[in-house]
Design a protein around this motif. Structure first.
Motif, PDB file in Angstrom:
ATOM      1  N   HIS A 447      33.107  28.677 -33.369  1.00 12.37           N
ATOM      2  CA  HIS A 447      32.672  27.454 -34.048  1.00 12.37           C
ATOM      3  C   HIS A 447      32.004  26.496 -33.063  1.00 12.37           C
ATOM      4  O   HIS A 447      30.945  25.918 -33.357  1.00 12.37           O
ATOM      5  CB  HIS A 447      33.879  26.778 -34.716  1.00 12.37           C
ATOM      6  N   GLN A 448      32.595  26.328 -31.890  1.00 16.66           N
ATOM      7  CA  GLN A 448      32.024  25.427 -30.889  1.00 16.66           C
ATOM      8  C   GLN A 448      30.668  25.930 -30.385  1.00 16.66           C
ATOM      9  O   GLN A 448      29.709  25.164 -30.269  1.00 16.66           O
ATOM     10  CB  GLN A 448      32.995  25.273 -29.708  1.00 16.66           C
ATOM     11  N   MET A 449      30.584  27.239 -30.096  1.00 15.37           N
ATOM     12  CA  MET A 449      29.322  27.774 -29.576  1.00 15.37           C
ATOM     13  C   MET A 449      28.232  27.752 -30.658  1.00 15.37           C
ATOM     14  O   MET A 449      27.055  27.559 -30.343  1.00 15.37           O
ATOM     15  CB  MET A 449      29.515  29.193 -29.049  1.00 15.37           C
ATOM     16  N   ASN A 450      28.607  27.915 -31.929  1.00 13.65           N
ATOM     17  CA  ASN A 450      27.629  27.766 -33.008  1.00 13.65           C
ATOM     18  C   ASN A 450      27.138  26.329 -33.095  1.00 13.65           C
ATOM     19  O   ASN A 450      25.957  26.072 -33.374  1.00 13.65           O
ATOM     20  CB  ASN A 450      28.234  28.199 -34.348  1.00 13.65           C
ATOM     21  N   THR A 451      28.056  25.377 -32.880  1.00 11.69           N
ATOM     22  CA  THR A 451      27.669  23.964 -32.860  1.00 11.69           C
ATOM     23  C   THR A 451      26.664  23.704 -31.739  1.00 11.69           C
ATOM     24  O   THR A 451      25.654  23.022 -31.941  1.00 11.69           O
ATOM     25  CB  THR A 451      28.911  23.071 -32.658  1.00 11.69           C
ATOM     26  N   ILE A 452      26.938  24.254 -30.558  1.00  6.23           N
ATOM     27  CA  ILE A 452      26.032  24.092 -29.419  1.00  6.23           C
ATOM     28  C   ILE A 452      24.683  24.741 -29.713  1.00  6.23           C
ATOM     29  O   ILE A 452      23.620  24.162 -29.450  1.00  6.23           O
ATOM     30  CB  ILE A 452      26.660  24.726 -28.153  1.00  6.23           C
ATOM     31  N   ARG A 453      24.734  25.949 -30.275  1.00  2.00           N
ATOM     32  CA  ARG A 453      23.510  26.708 -30.519  1.00  2.00           C
ATOM     33  C   ARG A 453      22.616  26.011 -31.537  1.00  2.00           C
ATOM     34  O   ARG A 453      21.385  26.078 -31.435  1.00  2.00           O
ATOM     35  CB  ARG A 453      23.888  28.104 -31.004  1.00  2.00           C
ATOM     36  N   ASN A 454      23.215  25.355 -32.519  1.00  3.89           N
ATOM     37  CA  ASN A 454      22.442  24.720 -33.592  1.00  3.89           C
ATOM     38  C   ASN A 454      22.219  23.232 -33.379  1.00  3.89           C
ATOM     39  O   ASN A 454      21.657  22.559 -34.241  1.00  3.89           O
ATOM     40  CB  ASN A 454      23.159  24.935 -34.938  1.00  3.89           C
ATOM     41  N   ALA A 605      19.642  18.136 -19.821  1.00  4.82           N
ATOM     42  CA  ALA A 605      20.556  19.074 -19.169  1.00  4.82           C
ATOM     43  C   ALA A 605      21.390  19.751 -20.250  1.00  4.82           C
ATOM     44  O   ALA A 605      21.108  19.640 -21.445  1.00  4.82           O
ATOM     45  CB  ALA A 605      21.436  18.358 -18.151  1.00  4.82           C
ATOM     46  N   SER A 606      22.414  20.436 -19.865  1.00  4.10           N
ATOM     47  CA  SER A 606      23.236  21.159 -20.828  1.00  4.10           C
ATOM     48  C   SER A 606      24.095  20.198 -21.634  1.00  4.10           C
ATOM     49  O   SER A 606      24.248  19.018 -21.285  1.00  4.10           O
ATOM     50  CB  SER A 606      24.143  22.149 -20.096  1.00  4.10           C
ATOM     51  N   LEU A 607      24.681  20.716 -22.701  1.00  5.83           N
ATOM     52  CA  LEU A 607      25.561  19.902 -23.541  1.00  5.83           C
ATOM     53  C   LEU A 607      26.956  19.771 -22.944  1.00  5.83           C
ATOM     54  O   LEU A 607      27.862  19.267 -23.587  1.00  5.83           O
ATOM     55  CB  LEU A 607      25.628  20.491 -24.952  1.00  5.83           C
ATOM     56  N   TYR A 608      27.121  20.248 -21.701  1.00  5.62           N
ATOM     57  CA  TYR A 608      28.341  19.933 -20.953  1.00  5.62           C
ATOM     58  C   TYR A 608      28.274  18.500 -20.429  1.00  5.62           C
ATOM     59  O   TYR A 608      29.272  17.924 -20.039  1.00  5.62           O
ATOM     60  CB  TYR A 608      28.506  20.874 -19.752  1.00  5.62           C
ATOM     61  N   GLN A 609      27.057  17.951 -20.356  1.00  2.21           N
ATOM     62  CA  GLN A 609      26.833  16.655 -19.728  1.00  2.21           C
ATOM     63  C   GLN A 609      26.345  15.630 -20.736  1.00  2.21           C
ATOM     64  O   GLN A 609      25.652  15.969 -21.699  1.00  2.21           O
ATOM     65  CB  GLN A 609      25.798  16.786 -18.607  1.00  2.21           C
ATOM     66  N   GLU A 610      26.708  14.372 -20.477  1.00  2.00           N
ATOM     67  CA  GLU A 610      26.212  13.268 -21.292  1.00  2.00           C
ATOM     68  C   GLU A 610      24.741  13.024 -20.962  1.00  2.00           C
ATOM     69  O   GLU A 610      24.251  13.390 -19.889  1.00  2.00           O
ATOM     70  CB  GLU A 610      27.021  11.991 -21.006  1.00  2.00           C
ATOM     71  N   ILE A 611      24.023  12.395 -21.902  1.00  2.00           N
ATOM     72  CA  ILE A 611      22.627  12.031 -21.663  1.00  2.00           C
ATOM     73  C   ILE A 611      22.569  10.958 -20.593  1.00  2.00           C
ATOM     74  O   ILE A 611      23.340   9.990 -20.608  1.00  2.00           O
ATOM     75  CB  ILE A 611      21.965  11.546 -22.965  1.00  2.00           C
ATOM     76  N   GLU A 612      21.666  11.114 -19.631  1.00  2.87           N
ATOM     77  CA  GLU A 612      21.535  10.190 -18.508  1.00  2.87           C
ATOM     78  C   GLU A 612      20.195   9.461 -18.576  1.00  2.87           C
ATOM     79  O   GLU A 612      19.281   9.888 -19.289  1.00  2.87           O
ATOM     80  CB  GLU A 612      21.627  10.964 -17.190  1.00  2.87           C
TER      81      GLU A 612
END
Length: 814
Positions: A447-454, A605-612
């Protein structure tokens, strides 16, 4: 005696083919998967152990304070290596390690991109990379001497001895001849440091201007030191503050900028996404995989134990007879353990075969080159597995069955309530608990990886291609960027003339690989403002579909807007600007400039990080004039980003290559898809999710076989009861429910414990993402219903067939 134990064990195992088969299949599956995992973990734990001086070798880690936040990185100033060696007598050897890519050729008509490491002469004195040819004392002492691996030598020279031969490499404004001074054995698979070619660090003057080479605020590459004694680590770290005071003078603030030492034995294991230039593995991954292996083996072992207990009454008569004939307790224990050992040994053989079959898939999944080499360590792992499973699966049944009193057994007064009910139900409950814990964890990860992918990243990835353009090397960094962009612009214009191309832009940084550069400048109040920077050209924003919320885009023509900036919303928010296009940078260091536009926030950057905060510029002059710190996280050559208008990729690729050959006739052509670059950053978690999914499937299969066998045992032991109930008028469904109740209670108990625990277990994993999403309670409810249905299906099927039996057959002995 021993031969007799084995003979009887084989006879008993052959007699009970169903139970033996279920145990064998379950253990084989468990062992096959576990062997792969344990060998993989052992391989990972042995990374970098081939360096004989590893205990005394350390990588320098830099800490710097930004806006009250202490940040760390393994990138270090170029000047630090010499400064450390001069300052600390404990340091015997030091080497810089700077990676790069350059154009290289033997034949002028056939160039290729060549990756390299630029290192100090001490590199091969610190690290034990095996030198096949060349003088180890001076192989890296010449500026124009290079050391290449055996595979690289074969790529350039084939079977010819390359020592003394030259490869022409472009590090500066022209190609220079670099003579092969040494050949290294190919880099071991368990090395965190990977390379194809080594160059002397004196070549830095081609790439970095002198001012940057001597600056403590411009970081480039990594630094490694070798101490005369490992216990001198604390002495060196304690002296860092004094050294920084000396080199920075009035600019030094205590605790704001310092260095520590990391043992190279630890550098492969890191949860930090900024793990530096070395290949890293997250320790959490190894713990998770090891836990999965243990859980699968535990489920398979439970099958063995529960079925042995389920057959207790049948084996009790055997025990009673054998004790009457003189067998003692110890002999019976050995007999039952021998049966467990033979089953486990047979399962191990099948498991090893299964592991070999699954190995290519496993290597592809984890992008490794693992091979199942059966050395001493591996043999010890296999022996340990056999002994552990034999004791785990066979110990309780052996002691339980061997302890029966023969007089009670033969008189028929033996009570097996605890063995048949309490422990057996508890073990089955553990099986269900483990299975549903893995299933629920898999569900959360999917579910989490689908959220990231979409997730909408704020830019367009579809049919966008990145084409690497060769860098024009120069001692001046700004000049390098400018000249390289001019070259990229020629290619961009060539593509723009084609109707098949929607738009094309130029960029230094790509997306999803933390490639945007880190920069900073001092604010008036003395604080350091940190932001991300990217240099762009052409129709950059149009090609990526980035939305402007204020102001305008850069003019795509080369030479225009050279002092203009475009920022994102986060940058404006951090500065507190209501009308950013009317503002100037709050630092007198910046040359004349203008903020012409604000782009909507996007995930650079990746969705591991907040927008800077992010700043875009066409020319590096305007940016470099104002910053006082810069950290480069990616390659410095520009990329042309191209948006195609069709769906025929082969035609699109051919177009890109044909236009490339017009502009760069002697340069190698390479490209990548933007969406693949974005997806690559989540590859580690995608792999983990696939592994947990596979483990959950194995666990369910093993548990299903165990449930099938236990239900069969339970029903076969109550056939007379079923017959009596049918004679008295009981329906098939009431008889089925009688057996289902017992197993449904166990199933529900396992589910009710596993589901909330899976949320707790997965909390730390999901917290690593800046964008996160938990499945709804409805999904978990459906999962629980599926688990109940799973049990009902298996038990009901067997109860139904048992209830179909004619009561006359089951009651004829009464």
């Amino acid at each position: 005696m021993i031969r007799n134990y084995f003979k009887i064990a084989i006879r008993n195992l052959s007699k009970n083919k169903l139970h033996t088969g279920i145990n064998l299949i379950g253990l084989s599956l468990g062992l096959g998967v576990s062997i792969l995992i344990f060998f993989f973990v052992q391989f990972e734990m042995n990374f970098d152990t081939f360096h004989s001086k590893s205990e005394n070798t350390f990588r320098i880690k830099r800490f710097e304070m930004f806006e009250g936040e202490l940040r760390s990185s393994f990138a270090t100033p170029i000047v630090s290596a010499t400064a450390f060696q001069d300052e600390f007598p404990q340091i015997q050897n030091v080497t810089r390690m700077i990676s790069g890519v350059a154009q290289a050729y033997l034949d002028e008509t056939n160039t290729q991109s060549q990756e390299f490491l630029m290192v100090s002469p001490d590199f091969l004195r610190i690290f034990d990379f095996n030198l096949l040819q060349g003088d180890p004392t001076n192989v890296l002492s010449d500026k124009y001497g290079i050391v290449i691996t055996k595979a690289t030598a074969e790529r350039y020279f084939g079977e010819t001895n390359p020592i003394g031969e030259s490869i022409r490499i472009r590090l500066g404004e022209s190609y220079e001849a670099y003579q092969v001074a040494g050949i290294l054995e190919d880099i071991p698979d368990n090395s965190s440091i990977k390379f194809e070619m080594l160059l002397n660090e004196e070549n830095l003057d081609f790439m970095v201007e002198e001012r940057s080479r001597n600056s403590w605020y411009n970081v480039f590459g990594e630094t490694y030191v070798y101490l005369s004694s490992a216990n001198q680590e604390q002495d060196v770290e304690a002296g860092m503050e004094g050294m920084m005071k000396k080199v920075l003078g009035e600019d030094y603030k205590e605790g704001n900028y310092y260095f520590t030492l990391e043992p190279i034995s630890e550098m492969h294991f890191s949860d930090d996404p900024n793990g530096g230039m070395v290949e890293t593995t997250r320790p959490k991954l190894l713990w998770i995989l090891s836990t999965i292996a243990v859980l699968i083996l535990l489920i398979a072992s439970i099958n063995f134990t529960t079925m042995a207990i389920g057959r207790a009454m049948t084996r009790a008569k055997e025990v009673g007879v054998r004790k009457t004939m003189g067998a003692d307790f110890g002999q019976l224990v050995v007999q039952f353990l021998t049966e467990a050992f033979l089953t486990t040994l047979a399962a191990l053989i099948v498991g090893v075969i299964l592991a070999e079959v699954l190995l290519p898939t496993f290597n592809e999944l984890f992008e490794k080159n693992l091979s199942l080499v059966y050395g001493l360590n591996q043999i010890l792992i296999l022996v340990g597995l056999v002994v552990s499973i034999t004791l785990l699966a066979g110990a309780y049944p052996a002691f339980f069955l061997s302890g029966f009193k023969p007089i009670k057994v033969l008189k028929g007064t033996l009570s097996l309530n605890f063995g048949k009910q309490g422990l057996r139900k508890g073990l089955v409950g553990i099986q269900f608990f483990i299975s549903f814990l893995l299933v629920a964890s898999t569900f959360i990860m999917v579910h989490q990886m689908n959220t990231i992918r979409n997730f909408d990243l704020g830019f367009d990835q579809n049919m966008v291609v990145l084409v690497d353009v060769p860098e024009i090397p120069s001692p001046g960094f700004i000049k390098t960027i400018k000249e390289s962009f001019k070259q990229a612009e020629l290619y961009r214009q060539s593509l723009n003339a084609r109707s098949e191309i929607q738009s094309a832009g130029i960029t230094i940084a790509t997306y999803g690989d933390d490639a945007f550069w880190n920069a900073g400048f001092p604010l008036e109040e003395g604080k350091q403002f940190q932001f991300r920077v990217n240099f762009v050209g052409g129709d950059y924003f149009k090609t990526l579909g980035l939305e402007l919320v204020d102001g305008r885009d850069f003019n795509p023509d080369q030479g225009t807007d050279s002092s203009a900036f475009v920022i994102n919303e986060k940058f404006a928010e951090a500065m507190g600007w209501d009308d950013p296009t009317a503002e100037m940078m709050p630092s007198t260091r910046f040359d004349s400039h203008e903020i012409v536009g604000v782009v909507k926030d996007f995930n650079h950057a990746s969705l591991y990080q907040e927008i800077e905060p992010v700043l875009f510029a066409k020319s590096p002059d305007a940016v470099f004039s104002g910053i006082n710190s810069l950290s480069i996280n990616s390659a410095t050559n520009p990329k042309v980003i191209v948006k195609g208008s069709g769906t025929d990729f082969e035609s699109f690729r051919a177009l890109l290559k044909s236009e490339w050959e017009k502009v760069f006739p002697s340069e190698s052509f390479s490209f990548s898809f933007l969406d693949e670059t974005v997806e690559a950053q989540y590859r580690a978690d995608e792999r983990l999710g696939k592994m947990v999914f596979f483990a959950a499937g194995i666990a369910i299969l093993i548990a299903a076989m165990g449930l099938f066998a236990l239900a069969a045992l339970s029903i076969s032991g109550r056939t007379k009861e079923i017959g009596i109930r049918k004679v008295l008028g009981a329906s098939i469904w009431s008889i089925s429910w009688m057996f289902n109740k017992e197993f449904l209670i166990i199933t529900l108990a396992g589910i009710l414990i596993a589901l909330p625990l899976s949320l707790y277990v997965m909390q730390s994993w999901i917290e690593q993402f800046a964008v996160k999403a938990w499945p709804s309670w409805v999904n978990f409810m459906l999962l629980a219903i599926g688990g109940v249905g799973f049990t009902l299906l298996i038990v009901s099927a067997q109860a139904y067939f048992a209830a179909q039996t004619n009561p006359v057959k089951t009651l004829k002995d009464e």
